[in-house]
Design a protein around this motif. Sequence first.
Motif, PDB file in Angstrom:
ATOM      1  N   LYS A  17      43.819  32.957  40.269  1.00  0.00           N
ATOM      2  CA  LYS A  17      42.843  32.188  39.477  1.00  0.00           C
ATOM      3  C   LYS A  17      41.595  31.871  40.292  1.00  0.00           C
ATOM      4  O   LYS A  17      40.484  32.013  39.797  1.00  0.00           O
ATOM      5  N   THR A  18      41.771  31.480  41.548  1.00  0.00           N
ATOM      6  CA  THR A  18      40.614  31.163  42.394  1.00  0.00           C
ATOM      7  C   THR A  18      39.750  32.398  42.597  1.00  0.00           C
ATOM      8  O   THR A  18      38.529  32.352  42.428  1.00  0.00           O
ATOM      9  N   CYS A  19      40.358  33.502  42.946  1.00  0.00           N
ATOM     10  CA  CYS A  19      39.601  34.743  43.148  1.00  0.00           C
ATOM     11  C   CYS A  19      38.878  35.133  41.851  1.00  0.00           C
ATOM     12  O   CYS A  19      37.711  35.528  41.875  1.00  0.00           O
ATOM     13  N   THR A  20      39.554  34.986  40.726  1.00  0.00           N
ATOM     14  CA  THR A  20      38.946  35.311  39.431  1.00  0.00           C
ATOM     15  C   THR A  20      37.723  34.438  39.184  1.00  0.00           C
ATOM     16  O   THR A  20      36.664  34.941  38.779  1.00  0.00           O
ATOM     17  N   LEU A  21      37.834  33.132  39.441  1.00  0.00           N
ATOM     18  CA  LEU A  21      36.692  32.251  39.206  1.00  0.00           C
ATOM     19  C   LEU A  21      35.576  32.497  40.213  1.00  0.00           C
ATOM     20  O   LEU A  21      34.395  32.321  39.889  1.00  0.00           O
ATOM     21  N   ARG A  22      35.917  32.931  41.426  1.00  0.00           N
ATOM     22  CA  ARG A  22      34.858  33.323  42.375  1.00  0.00           C
ATOM     23  C   ARG A  22      34.118  34.556  41.845  1.00  0.00           C
ATOM     24  O   ARG A  22      32.907  34.680  42.013  1.00  0.00           O
ATOM     25  N   MET A  23      34.825  35.466  41.183  1.00  0.00           N
ATOM     26  CA  MET A  23      34.176  36.612  40.553  1.00  0.00           C
ATOM     27  C   MET A  23      33.264  36.153  39.419  1.00  0.00           C
ATOM     28  O   MET A  23      32.169  36.704  39.233  1.00  0.00           O
ATOM     29  N   VAL A  24      33.703  35.149  38.663  1.00  0.00           N
ATOM     30  CA  VAL A  24      32.861  34.586  37.601  1.00  0.00           C
ATOM     31  C   VAL A  24      31.551  34.084  38.208  1.00  0.00           C
ATOM     32  O   VAL A  24      30.467  34.361  37.680  1.00  0.00           O
ATOM     33  N   ILE A  25      31.644  33.355  39.314  1.00  0.00           N
ATOM     34  CA  ILE A  25      30.444  32.843  39.991  1.00  0.00           C
ATOM     35  C   ILE A  25      29.520  33.998  40.380  1.00  0.00           C
ATOM     36  O   ILE A  25      28.305  33.945  40.142  1.00  0.00           O
ATOM     37  N   ASP A  26      30.082  35.059  40.959  1.00  0.00           N
ATOM     38  CA  ASP A  26      29.283  36.223  41.351  1.00  0.00           C
ATOM     39  C   ASP A  26      28.590  36.848  40.137  1.00  0.00           C
ATOM     40  O   ASP A  26      27.405  37.192  40.194  1.00  0.00           O
ATOM     41  N   GLU A 111      50.063  40.439  35.615  1.00  0.00           N
ATOM     42  CA  GLU A 111      49.670  41.731  35.079  1.00  0.00           C
ATOM     43  C   GLU A 111      49.777  42.782  36.178  1.00  0.00           C
ATOM     44  O   GLU A 111      49.364  42.536  37.307  1.00  0.00           O
ATOM     45  N   ALA A 112      50.328  43.933  35.823  1.00  0.00           N
ATOM     46  CA  ALA A 112      50.458  45.020  36.797  1.00  0.00           C
ATOM     47  C   ALA A 112      49.099  45.667  37.029  1.00  0.00           C
ATOM     48  O   ALA A 112      48.217  45.596  36.183  1.00  0.00           O
ATOM     49  N   GLY A 113      48.952  46.277  38.174  1.00  0.00           N
ATOM     50  CA  GLY A 113      47.724  47.009  38.477  1.00  0.00           C
ATOM     51  C   GLY A 113      47.055  46.466  39.723  1.00  0.00           C
ATOM     52  O   GLY A 113      47.538  45.533  40.357  1.00  0.00           O
ATOM     53  N   ASP A 114      45.932  47.075  40.060  1.00  0.00           N
ATOM     54  CA  ASP A 114      45.162  46.658  41.225  1.00  0.00           C
ATOM     55  C   ASP A 114      44.716  45.211  41.038  1.00  0.00           C
ATOM     56  O   ASP A 114      44.086  44.874  40.032  1.00  0.00           O
ATOM     57  N   GLU A 115      45.044  44.356  42.003  1.00  0.00           N
ATOM     58  CA  GLU A 115      44.770  42.918  41.891  1.00  0.00           C
ATOM     59  C   GLU A 115      43.292  42.629  41.631  1.00  0.00           C
ATOM     60  O   GLU A 115      42.950  41.815  40.770  1.00  0.00           O
ATOM     61  N   ASN A 116      42.397  43.298  42.360  1.00  0.00           N
ATOM     62  CA  ASN A 116      40.967  43.058  42.168  1.00  0.00           C
ATOM     63  C   ASN A 116      40.501  43.490  40.785  1.00  0.00           C
ATOM     64  O   ASN A 116      39.699  42.797  40.154  1.00  0.00           O
ATOM     65  N   ALA A 117      41.005  44.622  40.304  1.00  0.00           N
ATOM     66  CA  ALA A 117      40.623  45.100  38.977  1.00  0.00           C
ATOM     67  C   ALA A 117      41.133  44.152  37.893  1.00  0.00           C
ATOM     68  O   ALA A 117      40.424  43.852  36.926  1.00  0.00           O
ATOM     69  N   VAL A 118      42.359  43.668  38.058  1.00  0.00           N
ATOM     70  CA  VAL A 118      42.931  42.721  37.101  1.00  0.00           C
ATOM     71  C   VAL A 118      42.117  41.436  37.092  1.00  0.00           C
ATOM     72  O   VAL A 118      41.752  40.914  36.029  1.00  0.00           O
ATOM     73  N   ASN A 119      41.816  40.905  38.286  1.00  0.00           N
ATOM     74  CA  ASN A 119      41.041  39.668  38.362  1.00  0.00           C
ATOM     75  C   ASN A 119      39.647  39.833  37.765  1.00  0.00           C
ATOM     76  O   ASN A 119      39.143  38.927  37.084  1.00  0.00           O
ATOM     77  N   LEU A 120      39.025  40.979  37.989  1.00  0.00           N
ATOM     78  CA  LEU A 120      37.697  41.226  37.438  1.00  0.00           C
ATOM     79  C   LEU A 120      37.747  41.253  35.915  1.00  0.00           C
ATOM     80  O   LEU A 120      36.855  40.717  35.243  1.00  0.00           O
ATOM     81  N   LYS A 121      38.795  41.839  35.362  1.00  0.00           N
ATOM     82  CA  LYS A 121      38.948  41.859  33.903  1.00  0.00           C
ATOM     83  C   LYS A 121      39.015  40.432  33.359  1.00  0.00           C
ATOM     84  O   LYS A 121      38.376  40.089  32.365  1.00  0.00           O
ATOM     85  N   TRP A 122      39.791  39.576  34.043  1.00  0.00           N
ATOM     86  CA  TRP A 122      39.919  38.178  33.610  1.00  0.00           C
ATOM     87  C   TRP A 122      38.604  37.440  33.808  1.00  0.00           C
ATOM     88  O   TRP A 122      38.231  36.577  32.995  1.00  0.00           O
ATOM     89  N   ALA A 123      37.868  37.736  34.878  1.00  0.00           N
ATOM     90  CA  ALA A 123      36.566  37.110  35.108  1.00  0.00           C
ATOM     91  C   ALA A 123      35.611  37.452  33.962  1.00  0.00           C
ATOM     92  O   ALA A 123      34.899  36.575  33.458  1.00  0.00           O
ATOM     93  N   GLU A 124      35.615  38.699  33.549  1.00  0.00           N
ATOM     94  CA  GLU A 124      34.759  39.120  32.430  1.00  0.00           C
ATOM     95  C   GLU A 124      35.173  38.391  31.152  1.00  0.00           C
ATOM     96  O   GLU A 124      34.314  38.028  30.332  1.00  0.00           O
ATOM     97  N   ARG A 125      36.460  38.162  30.973  1.00  0.00           N
ATOM     98  CA  ARG A 125      36.963  37.418  29.809  1.00  0.00           C
ATOM     99  C   ARG A 125      36.445  35.981  29.815  1.00  0.00           C
ATOM    100  O   ARG A 125      36.044  35.448  28.772  1.00  0.00           O
TER     101      ARG A 125
END
Length: 130
Positions: A17-26, A111-125
């Motif tokens: 969640k933290t990494c995802t929200l850092r992606m949101v900030i970016d 969710e299965a898959g590359d952690e960064n790709a998964v987090n980026l998908k959630w950030a976009e959401r």
Amino acid sequence: MNSRKIIVLYGRGNLGKTCTLRMVIDILNGEPISYTTSDALTICHYNDKTIAVATKGDNAAELRSNVSYFKSHPCDIAITAARSRGGTHDVIKAYAQETGAEVVWIYKRTEAGDENAVNLKWAERVVEEI
């Protein structure tokens, strides 16, 4: 002005969640995705909106700190993390009731898959909700 909308990314611990929200900030700042996992409190300006982002959300004390940050930095939208249930949700619900803000709950599941790709998908959401 208090938050008119609160976006909550919630789920169990160690889910990114933290990494995802850092992606949101970016994304909001138009910066390259940094993949950082350090916690942050920051203000972003995006589509003529002022957005406060607080990445911590493991317990009620952290959420109370986030709410204090939101109150001291007037914003259109507040974004935070929270656990799946319990005290973190109570703090958010109380803040929403106090301010009359709409709450958007986004459940981040395993969710299965590359952690960064998964987090980026959630950030976009998350960004879609702005």
